[in-house]
Scaffold this active site. Structure first.
Site, mmCIF file in Angstrom:
data_model
loop_
_atom_site.group_PDB
_atom_site.id
_atom_site.type_symbol
_atom_site.label_atom_id
_atom_site.label_comp_id
_atom_site.label_asym_id
_atom_site.label_seq_id
_atom_site.Cartn_x
_atom_site.Cartn_y
_atom_site.Cartn_z
ATOM 1 N N LYS A 121 24.225 -59.968 2.249
ATOM 2 C CA LYS A 121 23.300 -59.170 3.055
ATOM 3 C C LYS A 121 23.523 -59.441 4.550
ATOM 4 C CE LYS A 121 19.754 -59.024 -0.618
ATOM 5 N NZ LYS A 121 18.401 -59.528 -1.018
ATOM 6 N N TYR A 152 18.232 -49.596 -3.872
ATOM 7 C CA TYR A 152 17.011 -50.296 -4.281
ATOM 8 C C TYR A 152 15.966 -49.330 -4.874
ATOM 9 C CZ TYR A 152 18.311 -54.872 -2.349
ATOM 10 O OH TYR A 152 18.900 -56.096 -2.116
ATOM 11 N N ARG A 190 24.152 -64.495 -11.202
ATOM 12 C CA ARG A 190 22.742 -64.687 -10.828
ATOM 13 C C ARG A 190 22.398 -66.180 -10.735
ATOM 14 N NH1 ARG A 190 19.160 -60.438 -9.368
ATOM 15 N NH2 ARG A 190 17.499 -61.515 -10.469
ATOM 16 N N ASN A 241 17.148 -63.555 2.064
ATOM 17 C CA ASN A 241 17.715 -64.425 1.023
ATOM 18 C C ASN A 241 19.223 -64.237 0.814
ATOM 19 O OD1 ASN A 241 17.560 -62.014 -0.321
ATOM 20 N ND2 ASN A 241 16.297 -62.731 -2.013
ATOM 21 N N HIS A 272 22.779 -60.426 -2.664
ATOM 22 C CA HIS A 272 22.321 -59.622 -3.806
ATOM 23 C C HIS A 272 23.297 -59.789 -4.957
ATOM 24 C CE1 HIS A 272 21.152 -56.107 -6.236
ATOM 25 N NE2 HIS A 272 22.454 -55.902 -6.371
ATOM 26 N N GLU A 285 25.464 -49.893 -9.903
ATOM 27 C CA GLU A 285 25.668 -50.324 -8.513
ATOM 28 C C GLU A 285 27.145 -50.229 -8.123
ATOM 29 O OE1 GLU A 285 23.748 -54.191 -8.478
ATOM 30 O OE2 GLU A 285 21.755 -53.277 -8.633
HETATM 31 N N1 UDP Z 1 12.059 -58.986 -1.820
HETATM 32 C C1 UDP Z 1 11.151 -59.198 -0.803
HETATM 33 N N2 UDP Z 1 9.876 -59.568 -1.138
HETATM 34 C C2 UDP Z 1 9.485 -59.731 -2.440
HETATM 35 C C3 UDP Z 1 10.412 -59.515 -3.465
HETATM 36 C C4 UDP Z 1 11.701 -59.144 -3.114
HETATM 37 O O1 UDP Z 1 11.474 -59.069 0.386
HETATM 38 O O2 UDP Z 1 8.316 -60.063 -2.680
HETATM 39 C C5 UDP Z 1 13.426 -58.597 -1.468
HETATM 40 C C6 UDP Z 1 14.430 -59.750 -1.597
HETATM 41 O O3 UDP Z 1 15.376 -59.631 -0.523
HETATM 42 C C7 UDP Z 1 15.073 -59.485 -2.925
HETATM 43 C C8 UDP Z 1 15.109 -57.961 -2.940
HETATM 44 O O4 UDP Z 1 13.874 -57.583 -2.347
HETATM 45 O O5 UDP Z 1 16.363 -60.076 -3.014
HETATM 46 C C9 UDP Z 1 15.233 -57.328 -4.299
HETATM 47 O O6 UDP Z 1 14.223 -57.821 -5.129
HETATM 48 P P1 UDP Z 1 14.526 -58.239 -6.635
HETATM 49 O O7 UDP Z 1 13.226 -58.475 -7.306
HETATM 50 O O8 UDP Z 1 15.458 -57.254 -7.253
HETATM 51 O O9 UDP Z 1 15.248 -59.664 -6.450
HETATM 52 P P2 UDP Z 1 16.785 -60.091 -6.642
HETATM 53 O O10 UDP Z 1 17.338 -59.279 -7.790
HETATM 54 O O11 UDP Z 1 17.489 -59.804 -5.335
HETATM 55 O O12 UDP Z 1 16.744 -61.563 -6.927
HETATM 56 MG MG MG Z 2 17.327 -57.249 -8.098
#
Ligand code: UDP
Ligand code: MG
Length: 148
Positions: free
Chosen positions: A9, A49, A85, A112, A115, A126
């Site tokens: 990111k 997203y 993951r 974070n 992705h 994706e």
């Molecule tokens: N995110 C956020 N606040 C939240 C949950 C998610 O800003 O409360 C953001 C975070 O950058 C995350 C992304 O949204 O990586 C996608 O969320 P997801 O639940 O898919 O998490 P991931 O698959 O990235 O672990």
């Molecule tokens: Mg996700």
């Protein structure tokens, strides 16, 4: 071989973590199949997203993803979606284990760093979105040193 979509990111790019992150996937033994350094526009980020469009953090998430260049990648290997993951760590860096990318390099959930696809099915979607022209097919000469 299974494939996953991994994206460094904008914060990961700005913080100089590209080499470190690619190195972790490379050293694990996964194979790079696609790599693109690019910025994406709002409608593209919203498509990526789309599943999260109803979430309160969605507008901020989209702003974050379009705020600078990202590194979009396809990595291949046995169980690469699940293992990818694990290498990345839990979504909230406050809960990501040390040794994971988010556990080592991030603090806030909205910054974070990386992705990774959460299922084989979503990885296919994706990869099709980010690499519409396909990926580079090749087999590493290390294959028989990594797989028995
Ligand atoms: N995110 C956020 N606040 C939240 C949950 C998610 O800003 O409360 C953001 C975070 O950058 C995350 C992304 O949204 O990586 C996608 O969320 P997801 O639940 O898919 O998490 P991931 O698959 O990235 O672990
Ligand atoms: Mg996700």
């Amino acid at each position: 071989m299974e494939q996953t979509f991994i994206m460094i990111k904008p914060d990961g790019v700005q913080r100089g973590l590209i080499g470190e992150i690619i190195g972790r996937f490379e050293k694990k033994g996964f194979t790079l199949k696609g790599l693109k350094f690019t910025t994406v526009d709002r409608s593209f980020a919203e498509k990526h997203y789309a599943d999260l469009s109803a979430k309160p953090f969605f507008p901020g998430l989209v702003d974050y993803i379009i705020s600078g260049p990202v590194v979009a990648m396809v990595w291949a290997g046995s169980k690469v979606v699940t293992t990818g993951r694990k290498i990345i760590g839990a979504t909230n860096p406050a809960e990501s284990a040390p040794g994971t990318i988010r556990g080592d390099y991030a603090i806030d959930i909205g910054r974070n760093v990386i992705h990774g696809s959460d299922s084989v099915e979503n990885a296919k979607k994706e990869i099709a979105l980010w690499f519409p022209d396909g990926v580079t097919e090749w087999q590493s000469s290390l294959h028989s040193w990594i797989y028995e």
